[in-house]
Design a protein around this motif. Structure first.
Motif, PDB file in Angstrom:
ATOM      1  N   ALA A  71      31.047 -56.543  80.865  1.00 57.44           N
ATOM      2  CA  ALA A  71      31.306 -56.960  82.250  1.00 57.44           C
ATOM      3  C   ALA A  71      30.323 -56.310  83.212  1.00 57.44           C
ATOM      4  N   HIS A 120      34.860 -61.022  80.771  1.00 62.44           N
ATOM      5  CA  HIS A 120      34.921 -59.728  80.078  1.00 62.44           C
ATOM      6  C   HIS A 120      35.802 -58.742  80.849  1.00 62.44           C
ATOM      7  N   ALA A 121      35.694 -58.791  82.161  1.00 63.41           N
ATOM      8  CA  ALA A 121      36.510 -57.893  82.981  1.00 63.41           C
ATOM      9  C   ALA A 121      37.994 -58.226  82.831  1.00 63.41           C
ATOM     10  N   TRP A 122      38.339 -59.512  82.798  1.00 60.24           N
ATOM     11  CA  TRP A 122      39.742 -59.891  82.631  1.00 60.24           C
ATOM     12  C   TRP A 122      40.240 -59.539  81.239  1.00 60.24           C
ATOM     13  N   TYR A 142      40.952 -55.947  81.342  1.00 61.16           N
ATOM     14  CA  TYR A 142      42.158 -55.707  82.142  1.00 61.16           C
ATOM     15  C   TYR A 142      43.422 -55.886  81.298  1.00 61.16           C
ATOM     16  N   ASP A 175      33.449 -63.330  84.974  1.00 64.10           N
ATOM     17  CA  ASP A 175      34.374 -62.196  84.980  1.00 64.10           C
ATOM     18  C   ASP A 175      35.267 -62.182  83.733  1.00 64.10           C
ATOM     19  N   ALA A 194      34.364 -53.888  78.951  1.00 66.27           N
ATOM     20  CA  ALA A 194      33.969 -53.305  80.238  1.00 66.27           C
ATOM     21  C   ALA A 194      32.446 -53.148  80.306  1.00 66.27           C
TER      22      ALA A 194
END
Length: 98
Positions: free
Chosen positions: A58, A67-69, A72, A65, A55
């Motif tokens: 990200a 890192h965000a995925w 998640y 994206d 996070a």
């Protein structure tokens, strides 16, 4: 009246009733049953450590994206483990001593 005794926390194990990551409205994965809850919570803690790092990455890397995925999916896994442990400790089986 039978004498009831709650199980010791070290004897509790995951029950495997918690799904995560859905495809076509069906769970693709679930928490495995029979894992000692201490081990399960330790794994969830490790996953959440990675979530925090992803996070943060990200937040700084606006070009992708990935890192965000990653955060998640790791969050979904961590939450499922914790939810499964909560089910175990919220509704412990009472055993009667003979």
């Amino acid at each position: 009246m039978p004498d009831t005794k709650l199980p010791h926390p070290s004897d509790l194990k995951t029950i495997g009733l918690t799904p995560f990551i859905y495809c076509s409205n069906q769970p693709l994965f679930h928490v495995s049953a029979g894992v000692p809850i201490g081990d399960a919570l330790s794994q969830a803690s490790d996953l959440l450590f990675l979530v925090k790092a992803f996070a943060e990455d990200a937040a700084y890397d606006k070009k992708t994206d990935r890192h965000a995925w990653g955060a998640y999916f790791l969050t979904a896994m961590s939450k499922a483990v914790i939810d499964d442990v909560v089910k175990v400790i919220s509704y412990p089986k009472q055993t009667s001593s003979k």
